[in-house]
Scaffold this active site. Structure first.
Site, short mmCIF file in Angstrom:
data_model
loop_
_atom_site.label_atom_id
_atom_site.label_comp_id
_atom_site.label_asym_id
_atom_site.label_seq_id
_atom_site.Cartn_x
_atom_site.Cartn_y
_atom_site.Cartn_z
N ASP A 46 0.80 -1.23 0.00
CA ASP A 46 0.00 0.00 0.00
C ASP A 46 0.84 1.28 0.00
OD1 ASP A 46 1.04 -0.37 2.52
OD2 ASP A 46 -0.84 -0.18 3.61
N HIS A 47 2.11 1.18 0.35
CA HIS A 47 2.92 2.40 0.46
C HIS A 47 3.58 2.78 -0.87
CE1 HIS A 47 2.38 1.94 4.75
NE2 HIS A 47 3.15 2.98 5.00
N ASP A 101 4.18 -1.40 11.20
CA ASP A 101 3.74 -0.06 10.87
C ASP A 101 3.19 0.56 12.14
OD1 ASP A 101 2.92 1.68 8.22
OD2 ASP A 101 1.65 2.05 9.95
N ARG A 361 0.08 12.78 10.37
CA ARG A 361 1.40 13.36 10.65
C ARG A 361 1.66 14.57 9.75
NH1 ARG A 361 4.22 7.52 11.15
NH2 ARG A 361 3.77 7.32 13.37
N SER A 516 7.19 6.97 12.91
CA SER A 516 6.98 5.69 12.24
C SER A 516 7.78 4.56 12.89
CB SER A 516 7.39 5.80 10.78
OG SER A 516 8.76 5.52 10.65
N ARG A 518 9.61 2.56 11.03
CA ARG A 518 10.61 2.12 10.05
C ARG A 518 11.95 1.81 10.73
NH1 ARG A 518 10.28 8.05 7.41
NH2 ARG A 518 8.13 7.37 7.51
#
Ligand code: MIC
Ligand code: SF4
Length: 630
Positions: A46-47, A101, A361, A516, A518
């Site tokens: 989806d990203h 996520d 964000r 995030s 990440r």
């Protein structure tokens, strides 16, 4: 489960998305487990759906093949945003979920205990390992009354951010209760739990009740319903009361989700872009409301309005009614069901523009335009801004709010979710040239001797550490290439300086690593040679990621020592394993200036369990697992 102590949770479900998933699956593969050991694992794309080169498309193919091989469901690009899809198709009240996520707590909207985590933690959960967290405090959020027209769930979470700040939720789970709960639909609850992440919360959760049952029934999943409520004991650590009926429309100003004021205080602010969507506000109810308001009207000529529905189901329902054509006729640009502009995948605003976004964000530069002013608001405020061309209070601008009834029967179709292969041994994992294997990292050693390569202020987000966006995201499975962008928007010389130093220390203030999940924000610095981050305090997920990749997170015992450190100072921290095994609670650091003279000695504290110390000494979690010591 003792408050403040580490606890290991059994995880029922995992989710990954493509931007963190490639790394997570490379790590899972390295563990040598033949099949996931969860009840359910899903891999979403989806990203990185813009395919400006082969990289993203290669990653998608890798993800699809590896999912098939290891017992994981796969959701291809086009299905929608992982959190929206997980609510619709897979989430089960009462089950635990971790996702690579940070907005995985969206699942708390249907009563899941759902946590954001780094990819390696998600990989470990897939391998059947417990998920370790520090047992949080439990905060009761007592909701009273009912939202007034033009005020929405987004305003509830913006109010919490106004009250508590982006640091206020750290070490806490927010449990929503009170008579106001039953007035909120599942998508509204999910908007609130989704953005609890911006409070820094460990997670947020709603009870599972008749409203949840209705939602699951409309998704054809009534069999997954389980009633869940607090036991009635008044043993919360803290309580917050919010009277829903007293909330006005709110808005978060640049460049932080907690910079909240009333919409009415910002009138006459001209708007150039409006973006509606993201995992916070892209449900069918949000989209139908927008369509109804747009019907028969035209978007202001100075505004670009972009809309990204959250899922294929939402898009199908919009297309089946007149809602989609109402949006298009009004002048909206309808994008595919994906994260899109939220992660800077296209739709960067013009220079110096004001962009109103229904996202979660608004860190500086995240939109792709460094000098854009991004405001976060509800769909109601966003659509009013798109029509008026400036920030307006929808309750003043529109008059009576149109009623929107979400159909009881939704377009339920699981055919675009691909189950794992029935013949996994025959499934070949397809790797494109962009997918680089993970490097080996060395153990910590006895001492750290590192140069201060950057000194930062409060609330540094992972978007500052390793930006996303259309140019950098495609490199998520290529550590050498993505590392070149570390702190790129903050300090263009960081990479060069760190490589030259060979061994570096990052100095930061409060809440380092917010935002995030990440893990690249830990992996890339580690790859460049960062050995330690010394900060006043850390955000939860990033702290775990630093440990997982063998970067020693240390805290200033005396915050004033932060002021005394400068770029190029050399920090020497001796006898780390010895201090660890002696049960010391502090390490001692010596600071040498550029000419090698001792400037001062100061204490550094750490709050690490034995497991975390062992991981750090091994040089990271993968080394620790491989060593067989766990
Ligand atoms: C985000 O909203 O920042 C992301 C992109 O979804 C991240 C994950 C990532 O960086 O891939 C998150 O929230 O964890
Ligand atoms: Fe995607 Fe934005 Fe949600 Fe992150 S916050 S998962 S980028 S929609």
């Amino acid at each position: 489960m003792k408050k403040g102590e580490e606890t290991g949770l059994k995880i029922d479900q995992t989710l990954t998305q493509d931007a963190t998933g490639t790394m997570a699956y490379l790590q899972f593969e390295a563990m040598g487990v033949p099949k996931v050991r969860t009840k359910l694992s899903v891999s979403y794309v989806d990203h990185n759906t813009l395919q400006t080169g082969f990289e993203n498309a290669d990653d998608h193919r890798f993800l699809q093949s590896i999912a098939a091989k290891y017992g994981i469901w796969f959701s291809p690009a086009g299905n929608g945003i992982c959190h929206q899809l997980h609510l619709e198709r897979f989430g089960v009240p009462g089950q635990t979920l971790i996702g690579s996520d940070s907005h995985t707590p969206t699942g708390g909207g249907i009563g899941m205990l759902a946590f954001g985590a780094g990819g390696l933690d998600a990989a470990c959960a897939m391998a059947g390992e417990p998920f370790f967290i520090t047992m949080p405090k439990i905060v009761k959020v007592n909701l009273l009354g009912r939202l007034t027209p033009w005020v929405s769930a987004k305003d509830v979470i913006l109010e919490l951010l106004r009250m508590l700040s982006v640091k206020g939720g750290r070490g806490k789970i927010f449990e929503f209760s009170g008579p106001g709960v039953k007035t909120l639909s599942v998508p509204e609850r999910a908007t609130i739990t989704n953005m609890g992440t911006e409070l820094g919360a460990t997670t947020s959760i709603f009870p599972s009740d008749e409203v949840t049952k209705g939602f699951l029934a409309s998704q054809g999943r009534i069999k997954d319903f389980a009633k869940l409520a607090a036991d009635g004991a008044d043993d919360y650590d803290e309580e917050i009361v919010i009277d829903l009926s007293s909330l006005p429309p709110l808005i978060a100003k640049p460049h932080s989700p907690d910079n909240v004021s009333r919409v009415s205080e910002l009138k006459n602010t001209k708007v150039q872009q409006v973006a509606i969507g993201s995992c916070t506000n892209s449900s069918l109810a949000d989209m139908m409301l927008i369509a109804k308001i747009l019907k028969g009207r035209k978007v202001n000529r100075n505004v670009s309005l972009v809309i990204s529905p959250g899922s294929r189901q939402v898009m199908t329902m919009l297309a089946a009614s007149s809602a989609l054509s109402d949006m298009i006729n009004a002048g909206a640009r309808v994008l595919e069901c994906a994260c899109g502009p939220c992660i800077g995948m296209g739709q960067a605003p013009p220079s110096g523009a004001v962009s109103l976004r229904t996202f979660n964000r608004n860190f500086e530069g995240r939109s792709g335009t460094k000098d854009a002013d991004v405001y976060l608001c509800s769909p109601e405020v966003a659509v009013a801004g798109a029509l008026a061309g400036e920030i307006v209070d929808p309750s003043k601008y529109f008059g009576k709010k149109p009623a929107v009834a979400v159909p009881k029967k939704l377009a339920v179709d699981k055919n675009m979710f691909f189950p794992p292969s029935k013949t996994p041994s025959k499934t070949v994992v397809i790797r494109g040239p962009n997918i680089k294997p993970l490097p080996e990292f060395s153990p910590l050693g006895n001492n750290i001797r590192a140069a201060v390569v950057i000194k930062l202020g409060d609330n540094i987000s992972t978007d500052h550490i390793l930006p996303a966006g259309a140019k950098i995201l495609p490199l998520r499975s290529n550590l050498p290439a993505i590392s070149e962008h570390t702190f790129g928007a903050v300090d263009r010389n960081f990479v060069k300086r760190t490589k030259e130093a060979g061994s570096g220390a990052i100095i930061a203030a409060d809440n380092y690593g917010q935002g995030s999940s990440r893990e690249h924000a830990a992996l890339a610095p580690r790859y460049l040679g960062i050995k330690t981050v010394i900060a006043k305090s850390f955000a939860r997920i990033h702290l775990a990621n630093l440990i997982n990749f063998g970067i020693l997170p240390l805290a200033f015992k005396n915050p004033a020592d932060y002021d005394a450190l400068n770029l190029s100072d050399i920090i020497n921290i001796p006898d780390i394993p010895g201090r660890f095994s002696a049960g010391a609670t502090e390490l001692e650091a010596t600071v040498l200036d550029a000419s090698g003279d001792v400037k001062k000695t100061f204490p550094l504290s750490y709050d690490l369990t034995q497991r975390q110390k062992d991981i750090l000494l091994a040089g990271g979690l993968l080394n620790f697992i491989k060593s067989g010591k766990k």
